[in-house]
Design a protein around this motif. Structure first.
Motif, PDB file in Angstrom:
ATOM      1  N   SER A  10       0.321   2.286  -3.712  1.00 53.93           N
ATOM      2  CA  SER A  10      -0.830   3.175  -3.626  1.00 53.93           C
ATOM      3  C   SER A  10      -0.470   4.593  -3.190  1.00 53.93           C
ATOM      4  O   SER A  10      -1.216   5.531  -3.470  1.00 53.93           O
ATOM      5  CB  SER A  10      -1.869   2.599  -2.658  1.00 53.93           C
ATOM      6  OG  SER A  10      -2.278   1.318  -3.087  1.00 53.93           O
ATOM      7  N   SER A  20      -7.615  -1.103  -0.848  1.00 54.50           N
ATOM      8  CA  SER A  20      -8.454  -0.323   0.063  1.00 54.50           C
ATOM      9  C   SER A  20      -9.804  -0.984   0.316  1.00 54.50           C
ATOM     10  O   SER A  20     -10.415  -0.795   1.367  1.00 54.50           O
ATOM     11  CB  SER A  20      -8.668   1.084  -0.495  1.00 54.50           C
ATOM     12  OG  SER A  20      -7.441   1.778  -0.605  1.00 54.50           O
ATOM     13  N   TYR A  29      -4.577   0.470  -5.631  1.00 58.15           N
ATOM     14  CA  TYR A  29      -5.142   1.219  -4.505  1.00 58.15           C
ATOM     15  C   TYR A  29      -6.596   0.833  -4.256  1.00 58.15           C
ATOM     16  O   TYR A  29      -7.011   0.599  -3.114  1.00 58.15           O
ATOM     17  CB  TYR A  29      -5.031   2.715  -4.783  1.00 58.15           C
ATOM     18  CG  TYR A  29      -5.972   3.580  -3.965  1.00 58.15           C
ATOM     19  CD1 TYR A  29      -5.748   3.786  -2.607  1.00 58.15           C
ATOM     20  CD2 TYR A  29      -7.086   4.181  -4.548  1.00 58.15           C
ATOM     21  CE1 TYR A  29      -6.603   4.571  -1.848  1.00 58.15           C
ATOM     22  CE2 TYR A  29      -7.943   4.967  -3.800  1.00 58.15           C
ATOM     23  CZ  TYR A  29      -7.706   5.158  -2.452  1.00 58.15           C
ATOM     24  OH  TYR A  29      -8.562   5.925  -1.713  1.00 58.15           O
ATOM     25  N   TYR A  73       0.830  -1.207   0.000  1.00 55.17           N
ATOM     26  CA  TYR A  73       0.000   0.000   0.000  1.00 55.17           C
ATOM     27  C   TYR A  73       0.865   1.258   0.000  1.00 55.17           C
ATOM     28  O   TYR A  73       0.603   2.210  -0.742  1.00 55.17           O
ATOM     29  CB  TYR A  73      -0.904  -0.016   1.229  1.00 55.17           C
ATOM     30  CG  TYR A  73      -1.996   1.014   1.210  1.00 55.17           C
ATOM     31  CD1 TYR A  73      -3.093   0.885   0.370  1.00 55.17           C
ATOM     32  CD2 TYR A  73      -1.938   2.132   2.035  1.00 55.17           C
ATOM     33  CE1 TYR A  73      -4.105   1.832   0.357  1.00 55.17           C
ATOM     34  CE2 TYR A  73      -2.931   3.082   2.030  1.00 55.17           C
ATOM     35  CZ  TYR A  73      -4.017   2.928   1.187  1.00 55.17           C
ATOM     36  OH  TYR A  73      -5.006   3.874   1.174  1.00 55.17           O
ATOM     37  N   TYR A 101      -7.224  10.139   1.122  1.00 58.16           N
ATOM     38  CA  TYR A 101      -6.963   8.728   1.395  1.00 58.16           C
ATOM     39  C   TYR A 101      -7.842   8.174   2.513  1.00 58.16           C
ATOM     40  O   TYR A 101      -8.330   7.043   2.423  1.00 58.16           O
ATOM     41  CB  TYR A 101      -5.475   8.519   1.719  1.00 58.16           C
ATOM     42  CG  TYR A 101      -4.612   8.395   0.491  1.00 58.16           C
ATOM     43  CD1 TYR A 101      -4.509   7.194  -0.196  1.00 58.16           C
ATOM     44  CD2 TYR A 101      -3.907   9.487  -0.003  1.00 58.16           C
ATOM     45  CE1 TYR A 101      -3.717   7.071  -1.331  1.00 58.16           C
ATOM     46  CE2 TYR A 101      -3.114   9.377  -1.138  1.00 58.16           C
ATOM     47  CZ  TYR A 101      -3.025   8.168  -1.798  1.00 58.16           C
ATOM     48  OH  TYR A 101      -2.256   8.067  -2.925  1.00 58.16           O
ATOM     49  N   CYS A 123      -1.098   1.699 -10.673  1.00 59.02           N
ATOM     50  CA  CYS A 123      -0.987   1.864  -9.226  1.00 59.02           C
ATOM     51  C   CYS A 123      -2.339   2.199  -8.594  1.00 59.02           C
ATOM     52  O   CYS A 123      -2.653   1.751  -7.491  1.00 59.02           O
ATOM     53  CB  CYS A 123       0.020   2.962  -8.901  1.00 59.02           C
ATOM     54  SG  CYS A 123       1.722   2.590  -9.396  1.00 59.02           S
TER      55      CYS A 123
END
Length: 320
Positions: free
Chosen positions: A80, A171, A167, A76, A237, A163
């Motif tokens: 990400s 997530s 993510y 991550y 985020y 990428c």
């Protein structure tokens, strides 16, 4: 539609807005001599510092969960965080904000092919239609006849798309029990360390200038837009992780497409920058294609659910 889903949609919309604002603001920094390496490193490091205390509080007594999911946390942070931001901000340096973002928004197509390869389940026909429509829009966005578009910028934007797909997938994992604020804080810290190595190695040059920035026709200190980038990054985020855990990767990536019109509006207000009409037209096809992809995913999910119902009911029929 229950409250959880509504909350997921609202959080994902908020995340899209925060992400959309960051690109145009970063480009104002480039105008006075900042490099993508400097912007991304300060963005990641500043976000990590801002989230340090909340992360430590959220992880009190839960460090065992971090050890259990350490591979996910590292991925991550590297992909990400450092990957999405690094590639995207380099792309913005060479392309208009809208074009870079539209190329990055091909991530839902990549998610479809990844899930297909992993599960061996063929996507619905509507999904393939969506992919074709999106690819046609992609060609229009690239505006090949114009030939003024940066190939390097395109490659960077597509790398950011890869990428970004990661993510969404990471997530959305509800098996990860690490609190969203802690996952974001840890990811920012890892991403900042990775970006520090990249900058020190000279892969992404560092240059920062302490001069006033032209922000939508208003002159202001560079500190203001840089602080905005850090705060909006943290907000993007955290709301993104929360929203995706409620609505899932496919739906979340679809809702996140509103980032495109958000970004176009902000780029127009802050940078007085607009893509060519044919590129805007191509953007409509990309968004429409992803809509078809989402429709196809919903149909596939219902089809798989029906198969599971049939499979579970067959044994009971035999025993009776």
């Amino acid at each position: 539609m229950n409250r959880t889903v509504i909350a997921g949609f609202l959080l994902t919309l908020a995340s899209a807005f925060f992400f959309a604002v960051s690109g145009p603001i970063a480009k104002t920094m480039y105008a006075i001599g900042w490099t993508p390496g400097a912007v991304v490193l300060i963005r990641l490091a500043g976000s990590a510092v801002l989230l340090l205390i909340p992360t430590l509080i959220a992880l009190r007594g839960r460090w065992g969960e971090v050890l259990t999911h350490w591979r996910t946390v590292v991925t991550y942070g590297l992909v990400s965080m450092a990957g999405v931001q690094g590639f995207y901000f380099v792309a913005v340096e060479h392309l208009t904000v809208a074009v870079a973002l539209l190329l990055e928004m091909t991530a839902p197509m990549l998610i479809v092919f990844w899930i297909w390869a992993r599960t061996r389940t063929r996507p619905a026909t509507v999904t393939f239609i969506g992919v074709v429509v999106s690819m046609f829009g992609l060609l229009l966005v690239l505006n090949l006849r114009g030939s003024s578009i940066s190939i390097f910028g395109v490659v960077m934007a597509m790398a950011a798309a890869v990428c970004l797909a990661s993510y969404f997938l990471v997530s959305a994992k509800d098996t990860i029990t690490i609190p969203p604020v802690a996952l974001t804080g840890l990811g920012m810290g890892i991403g900042a360390l990775a970006m520090s190595v990249i900058v020190l190695a000279g892969v992404m040059p560092w240059n920062a200038v302490t001069a006033d920035v032209d922000f939508g026709g208003v002159s202001m200190s560079w500190v203001v837009p840089m602080a905005m980038i850090v705060v909006f990054t943290v907000g993007a985020y955290i709301t993104g992780i929360l929203g995706l855990r409620y609505v899932g990767a496919t739906v979340g990536s679809f809702v996140n497409l509103v980032e495109v019109p958000f970004s176009v509006i902000v780029a127009w207000l802050v940078l007085f920058e607009m893509p060519a009409p044919i590129q805007l037209f191509g953007g409509v096809f990309i968004l429409g294609g992803v809509g078809f992809i989402k429709w196809g995913e919903s149909r596939l999910a219902r089809r798989v659910a029906r198969r599971e119902v049939v499979a579970t009911s067959e044994p009971s029929l035999i025993t009776t």
